[in-house]
Design a protein around this motif. Structure first.
Motif, PDB file in Angstrom:
ATOM      1  N   THR A  30       0.832  -1.202   0.000  1.00 17.96           N
ATOM      2  CA  THR A  30       0.000   0.000   0.000  1.00 17.96           C
ATOM      3  C   THR A  30       0.868   1.254   0.000  1.00 17.96           C
ATOM      4  O   THR A  30       0.565   2.234  -0.682  1.00 17.96           O
ATOM      5  N   ARG A  31       1.987   1.227   0.752  1.00 16.70           N
ATOM      6  CA  ARG A  31       2.924   2.365   0.761  1.00 16.70           C
ATOM      7  C   ARG A  31       3.513   2.595  -0.627  1.00 16.70           C
ATOM      8  O   ARG A  31       3.738   3.726  -1.048  1.00 16.70           O
ATOM      9  N   LEU A  33       2.141   1.830  -3.591  1.00 22.48           N
ATOM     10  CA  LEU A  33       1.117   2.423  -4.463  1.00 22.48           C
ATOM     11  C   LEU A  33       0.872   3.895  -4.115  1.00 22.48           C
ATOM     12  O   LEU A  33       0.733   4.735  -5.005  1.00 22.48           O
ATOM     13  N   SER A  34       0.828   4.188  -2.799  1.00 25.00           N
ATOM     14  CA  SER A  34       0.580   5.571  -2.383  1.00 25.00           C
ATOM     15  C   SER A  34       1.750   6.474  -2.748  1.00 25.00           C
ATOM     16  O   SER A  34       1.545   7.619  -3.180  1.00 25.00           O
ATOM     17  N   THR A  37       1.517   7.436  -6.275  1.00 25.96           N
ATOM     18  CA  THR A  37       0.469   8.437  -6.493  1.00 25.96           C
ATOM     19  C   THR A  37       0.920   9.816  -6.042  1.00 25.96           C
ATOM     20  O   THR A  37       0.725  10.815  -6.746  1.00 25.96           O
ATOM     21  N   HIS A  38       1.553   9.890  -4.857  1.00 20.55           N
ATOM     22  CA  HIS A  38       2.022  11.188  -4.347  1.00 20.55           C
ATOM     23  C   HIS A  38       3.081  11.790  -5.282  1.00 20.55           C
ATOM     24  O   HIS A  38       3.063  12.982  -5.570  1.00 20.55           O
ATOM     25  N   ARG A  41       1.363  13.005  -8.318  1.00 24.60           N
ATOM     26  CA  ARG A  41       0.459  14.116  -8.006  1.00 24.60           C
ATOM     27  C   ARG A  41       1.227  15.428  -7.881  1.00 24.60           C
ATOM     28  O   ARG A  41       0.779  16.471  -8.355  1.00 24.60           O
ATOM     29  N   ASP A 168     -10.471  -1.364  -3.979  1.00 21.42           N
ATOM     30  CA  ASP A 168      -9.880  -0.064  -3.678  1.00 21.42           C
ATOM     31  C   ASP A 168     -10.655   1.029  -4.400  1.00 21.42           C
ATOM     32  O   ASP A 168     -11.750   0.791  -4.942  1.00 21.42           O
ATOM     33  N   THR A 169     -10.095   2.220  -4.409  1.00 20.21           N
ATOM     34  CA  THR A 169     -10.768   3.396  -4.944  1.00 20.21           C
ATOM     35  C   THR A 169     -11.134   3.243  -6.424  1.00 20.21           C
ATOM     36  O   THR A 169     -12.038   3.906  -6.916  1.00 20.21           O
TER      37      THR A 169
END
Lengths: 247, 247
Positions: A30-31, A33-34, A37-38, A41, A168-169
């Protein structure tokens, strides 16, 4: 370089571990993937919309190699950068660093951007033009090989249903969840005593809530397992993902 | 007061959400357990050992009431304090706060400390003496009622196996995972469109890897579901936990 690579720091919280007291695959995944994204972004390419249709980044390949697992209350960080991009795919690398900044793991991810309605990949150049170029970090120090994963004569065959909490989202089963499905299908004597040190994932198709997944596993060589997850679609088995796990 | 209550701040990361883009029960639940551990650790009562046998805090009851769910990229925090302690149990409360510090949820947890070998609860007074007293925060502003949960005529009966990835550092199925088992057993049309706004959990017995859990659910009143999870033990069904979910 500082505009190309971002580093995210974490601490292993008491419930971020598996039963061996090491950072769990769920939390590490999860870290990863996040962090992707960060990083995207901050540079304005985490999302895209055309004709009111959102486009989504989806994971196509992931290889995670861990030399040393952080334990509870230990700090760790993830550095990430884009290594290359092609017509439909972009390569994103990560280094996992311990609390002294020493590399303890390497991660290769390959991403595609899909139309959220047709679920078909989009040409990256037509979306982002040359705007990626300034962020490409031509680092050759991280060497991660991909392998050919095939399950011919499975030693384990099991089924797994998908549920609300697996989504997930993006409304599909989360990419990291498949890692858990594979680990969960191996003998628990193995997973509860040995940390997997390398996991390779090939994502082929999405699965959704209420799918009944079939998981086939073969021992490719000692302590190396190849897995294939399929779902029934149009009367036949469609490959959702393949995985290679080394203990 | 400042020595009694600690506050932990978080941001909803892109993969901390469910398919509705709201903070997931999994992540919120894990934050609650971790905040409890951090609060206890800073005061020296997160762990205890006697005759070389570690004692573990285990969750006995949890009630979570959410008025408003944080969404992706939003900040939130959890404040926690101990409200009381009894012979075998201690009450710990939490407030969930939004990015402006406004309460958006309330949580009651009740914990026991068990001997890691016998799995029997220990008398808290014999372990900690009066050392808890200085940390008791007699706050009456948070009012959370517990209810009586019974499943008499189930409308849903389903089975769920437990796996390696469901376990936590205590070697048993993680407390929060049961919340997901219950939500996953409800119709996905409901869970994928409505956030649960209140969940109450009564934890009765542990389950381990390879257990086949039976989940029974009854609609107690419109949008209120009572659930019971049992496992086979000594030829009969032993209650693992009960749950009440309000949408």
């Amino acid at each position: 370089m500082q505009d190309k690579t971002d580093t995210y720091s974490f601490t292993v919280d008491p419930f971020d571990t598996d039963c061996n007291n090491r950072l769990s695959w769920h939390v590490l995944g999860t870290r990863i993937l996040s962090a992707a994204t960060h990083h995207a972004r901050r540079r304005g390419f985490d999302q895209f919309e055309k004709d009111h249709i959102p486009y989504l980044w989806v994971l196509s390949r992931m290889v995670v190699e861990i030399d040393h697992w952080p334990c509870v209350h230990e700090s760790y960080s993830l550095s990430t950068w884009i290594r290359n991009y092609y017509r439909y795919f972009t390569d994103r690398y990560f280094l996992l660093l311990d609390d002294r900044g020493v590399p303890i793991g390497r991660i290769l991810t390959i991403w595609a951007m899909i139309n959220s309605q047709t679920r078909m990949p989009a040409e990256l150049n037509s979306i982002f033009g040359n705007s990626f170029d300034q962020y490409i970090h031509l680092d050759d120090t991280v060497d991660i090989r991909r392998s050919r994963i095939r399950v011919n004569t499975p030693m384990i065959q099991t089924e797994r249903s998908t549920f609300y909490s697996d989504l997930d989202t993006n409304g599909h089963v989360n990419s990291i969840r498949y890692i858990e499905y594979v680990l969960d299908s191996l003998p628990s004597q193995l997973t509860m005593s040995h940390p997997a040190k390398r996991i390779e994932m090939e994502y082929c198709a999405e699965s959704y809530v209420g799918n009944l997944l079939n998981i086939s596993i073969e021992e490719a060589s000692p302590l190396l397992y190849h897995a294939e997850i399929t779902k029934p679609a149009d009367g036949k088995a469609t490959t959702v993902c393949r995985s290679a796990v080394t203990f």
